[in-house]
Write an enzyme that holds these catalytic residues in place. Structure first.
Site, mmCIF file in Angstrom:
data_model
loop_
_atom_site.group_PDB
_atom_site.id
_atom_site.type_symbol
_atom_site.label_atom_id
_atom_site.label_comp_id
_atom_site.label_asym_id
_atom_site.label_seq_id
_atom_site.Cartn_x
_atom_site.Cartn_y
_atom_site.Cartn_z
ATOM 1 N N HIS A 135 37.663 -0.742 28.165
ATOM 2 C CA HIS A 135 38.529 0.246 27.496
ATOM 3 C C HIS A 135 39.787 0.595 28.277
ATOM 4 C CE1 HIS A 135 35.454 0.928 24.539
ATOM 5 N NE2 HIS A 135 34.606 1.464 25.397
ATOM 6 N N ASP A 170 29.074 -5.514 24.177
ATOM 7 C CA ASP A 170 28.897 -4.075 24.389
ATOM 8 C C ASP A 170 28.829 -3.386 23.021
ATOM 9 O OD1 ASP A 170 29.850 -1.935 26.865
ATOM 10 O OD2 ASP A 170 30.138 -1.201 24.810
ATOM 11 N N HIS A 172 30.364 -0.873 22.108
ATOM 12 C CA HIS A 172 31.688 -0.361 21.733
ATOM 13 C C HIS A 172 32.709 -1.482 21.560
ATOM 14 C CE1 HIS A 172 29.664 3.064 23.801
ATOM 15 N NE2 HIS A 172 30.232 3.767 22.834
ATOM 16 N N ASP A 259 24.555 -1.244 26.353
ATOM 17 C CA ASP A 259 24.368 -0.103 25.443
ATOM 18 C C ASP A 259 24.080 -0.560 24.016
ATOM 19 O OD1 ASP A 259 26.963 -1.066 25.322
ATOM 20 O OD2 ASP A 259 27.934 0.881 25.572
HETATM 21 N N1 ZLM Z 1 33.693 13.853 24.682
HETATM 22 N N2 ZLM Z 1 29.128 14.220 30.330
HETATM 23 C C1 ZLM Z 1 31.856 3.839 26.298
HETATM 24 C C2 ZLM Z 1 32.731 5.073 26.295
HETATM 25 C C3 ZLM Z 1 32.339 6.045 25.223
HETATM 26 C C4 ZLM Z 1 35.368 10.809 22.859
HETATM 27 C C5 ZLM Z 1 33.726 12.685 22.479
HETATM 28 C C6 ZLM Z 1 33.027 13.985 25.957
HETATM 29 C C7 ZLM Z 1 30.332 10.241 25.443
HETATM 30 C C8 ZLM Z 1 29.798 11.192 26.394
HETATM 31 C C9 ZLM Z 1 30.865 12.842 29.537
HETATM 32 C C10 ZLM Z 1 28.659 15.097 31.371
HETATM 33 C C11 ZLM Z 1 31.683 1.498 27.294
HETATM 34 C C12 ZLM Z 1 34.238 9.804 22.818
HETATM 35 C C13 ZLM Z 1 32.961 12.919 23.782
HETATM 36 C C14 ZLM Z 1 31.724 14.745 25.916
HETATM 37 C C15 ZLM Z 1 35.844 13.141 23.623
HETATM 38 C C16 ZLM Z 1 31.711 8.912 24.450
HETATM 39 C C17 ZLM Z 1 30.371 13.702 30.466
HETATM 40 C C18 ZLM Z 1 28.051 12.630 27.135
HETATM 41 C C19 ZLM Z 1 28.809 12.991 28.250
HETATM 42 O O1 ZLM Z 1 27.217 14.413 29.152
HETATM 43 C C20 ZLM Z 1 28.312 13.915 29.246
HETATM 44 C C21 ZLM Z 1 29.134 16.500 31.144
HETATM 45 C C22 ZLM Z 1 30.087 12.460 28.419
HETATM 46 C C23 ZLM Z 1 30.576 11.540 27.476
HETATM 47 C C24 ZLM Z 1 28.550 11.731 26.212
HETATM 48 N N3 ZLM Z 1 31.612 9.840 25.409
HETATM 49 C C25 ZLM Z 1 29.655 9.542 24.461
HETATM 50 N N4 ZLM Z 1 30.542 8.744 23.852
HETATM 51 C C26 ZLM Z 1 32.952 8.195 24.091
HETATM 52 C C27 ZLM Z 1 33.327 7.172 25.155
HETATM 53 C C28 ZLM Z 1 32.210 2.924 27.439
HETATM 54 O O2 ZLM Z 1 30.271 1.489 27.192
HETATM 55 O O3 ZLM Z 1 32.145 0.861 26.127
HETATM 56 C C29 ZLM Z 1 32.142 0.589 28.445
HETATM 57 C C30 ZLM Z 1 31.764 1.022 29.793
HETATM 58 N N5 ZLM Z 1 34.023 9.126 23.947
HETATM 59 O O4 ZLM Z 1 33.540 9.658 21.839
HETATM 60 C C31 ZLM Z 1 35.101 12.169 22.763
HETATM 61 C C32 ZLM Z 1 35.845 11.488 21.716
HETATM 62 C C33 ZLM Z 1 35.064 13.397 24.935
HETATM 63 ZN ZN ZN Z 2 29.872 0.626 25.451
HETATM 64 CA CA CA Z 3 31.720 -4.934 21.798
#
Ligand code: ZLM
Ligand code: ZN
Ligand code: CA
Length: 370
Positions: A135, A170, A172, A259
């Protein structure tokens, strides 16, 4: 299967950082994988490489210089006084943390080391489980990814290979990698991903397939929750086979985000780790020089199981379902086995919707010419 010359790149420093106390991305999962691979006695069968961190110059080939300078500054001093530059990192998903620059440089360095081994013909397959940060964008961190090791490795491969195929399983969409190569016909990007209802990052519709000379060279396979081994493997084999036939790449990069395996903390696919690994096995059957990278994966024991199984797949080994003794898994029965079974869950993909995706993607691939 002919045995391949395999190199395993391991940068211990990349797995010693924490994005935050509670962040779902746990770099330690790479150490867990390492220990299982070691205890299954796979190390004598491959060349172990300790890569150098990427240099500032190497990082600036794929990122805006100002962004790299910024990462360097945030590492030691954490949050103080960087208010106006903060947008480069996205608060919750990509927090700044002590060592963020060194963490990023070590991951990128390892993927570049893989590319160099391939370029020199020293290995047929080169592994970096810490890599796969698909990403990260030129000027901004995104989705737990700070520096795009994949784009850096592909650029390196392009110095010695006319066409490079990038395949991303992945959960995503591989948006960052797609964006770097969206307008070139020297790299085909192929991503399978969960899509719809604003699922992160929201891009990756079938119709977004590249621009200019890159038109029809960005292939997207959108999927819904609950997809099973049969459906996933059916799409994977048919689409990759068609893509290989049309594109005739000279090198391959695999992003093996775990994932997409059943039981993931952030995912809802029903793919087993055997199913996930069989996609890799299929890709390796094309006998191209290949870089194998990690990526997502948030149920950390399952990530270690999956990448351990895949290391064995690369080596052409069959593993005992009984995990060897190690310091991460406990003594509960569910903690003692390698293979991850499917679960009973609803599947929003029908065999009809799967065939429709295959037909639409095939229409695009039928237009690509080399
Ligand atoms: N919020 N903590 C995959 C990347 C996925 C963006 C909604 C953040 C989370 C997630 C962070 C500890 C790859 C979005 C989510 C909450 C805006 C995403 C910190 C839980 C936590 O517990 C959490 C406090 C966090 C982030 C869940 N974020 C789930 N999904 C995605 C990014 C990366 O696997 O593809 C490659 C390595 N972000 O959905 C939000 C819109 C931020
Ligand atoms: Zn992913
Ligand atoms: Ca993919």
């Amino acid at each position: 299967m002919t045995t391949k010359k395999v190199a395993y790149c391991f940068a211990p420093d990349a797995s010693s950082y924490q994005l935050s106390e509670t962040h779902p991305m746990v770099p330690e999962r790479v150490n867990m994988t390492h220990e299982l691979v070691q205890n299954y006695r796979m190390f004598p069968r491959m060349t172990i490489i300790k890569p150098h961190p990427a240099t500032e110059e190497q990082l600036k080939r794929v990122h805006l210089p100002g962004y790299i300078d910024y990462l360097k500054k945030v590492s030691p001093i954490a949050t103080l006084g960087l208010g106006d530059l903060y947008p480069c990192l996205q608060a919750d998903d990509c927090p700044m943390f002590t060592g963020v620059y060194d963490y990023s440089a070590s991951i990128v360095g390892a993927s570049i080391a893989c590319a160099n081994r391939i370029n020199h013909g020293r290995s047929n397959v080169c592994i970096n489980w810490a890599g796969g940060m698909h990403h990260a964008k030129r000027r901004v961190a995104s989705g737990f990814c700070y520096a795009n090791d994949i784009a850096a490795a592909i650029l390196e491969l392009l110095m010695c290979h006319r066409r490079v195929m990038y395949v991303d399983i992945d959960l995503h969409h591989g948006d960052g990698v797609e964006e770097y190569f969206y307008n070139t016909n020297r790299v085909m990007t192929l991503s399978f991903h969960r899509f719809g209802n604003n699922f992160f990052p929201g891009t990756g519709a079938i119709k977004n397939s590249g621009v200019g000379p890159g038109k029809d060279y960005a292939i997207n396979v959108p999927l819904q929750k609950g997809i099973d081994d049969d459906q996933y493997i059916y799409l994977f084999k048919n689409i990759l086979n068609k893509a290989m036939e049309r594109f005739q790449p000279e090198a391959l990069v695999m992003q093996m985000g775990a994932d997409s395996v059943v039981g993931d903390l952030l995912g809802d696919f029903n793919l087993t780790n055997k199913g996930h690994a069989s996609c890799l096995e299929n890709a390796l059957s094309y006998n191209l020089p290949t870089i194998v990278l990690g990526g997502g994966g948030y149920s950390v024991k399952n990530v270690a199981r999956t990448w351990t199984l895949e290391t064995a797949t690369i080596l052409g080994l069959e593993l005992d379902n009984q995990l060897p003794t190690n310091s991460y898994f406990g003594h509960l029965p569910e903690d003692s086995t390698l293979y991850i079974p499917p679960v009973k869950m609803s599947n929003s993909n029908t065999n009809k919707s799967i065939r429709k995706v295959l037909r639409k993607v095939t229409e695009i691939l039928d237009r690509t010419e080399i």
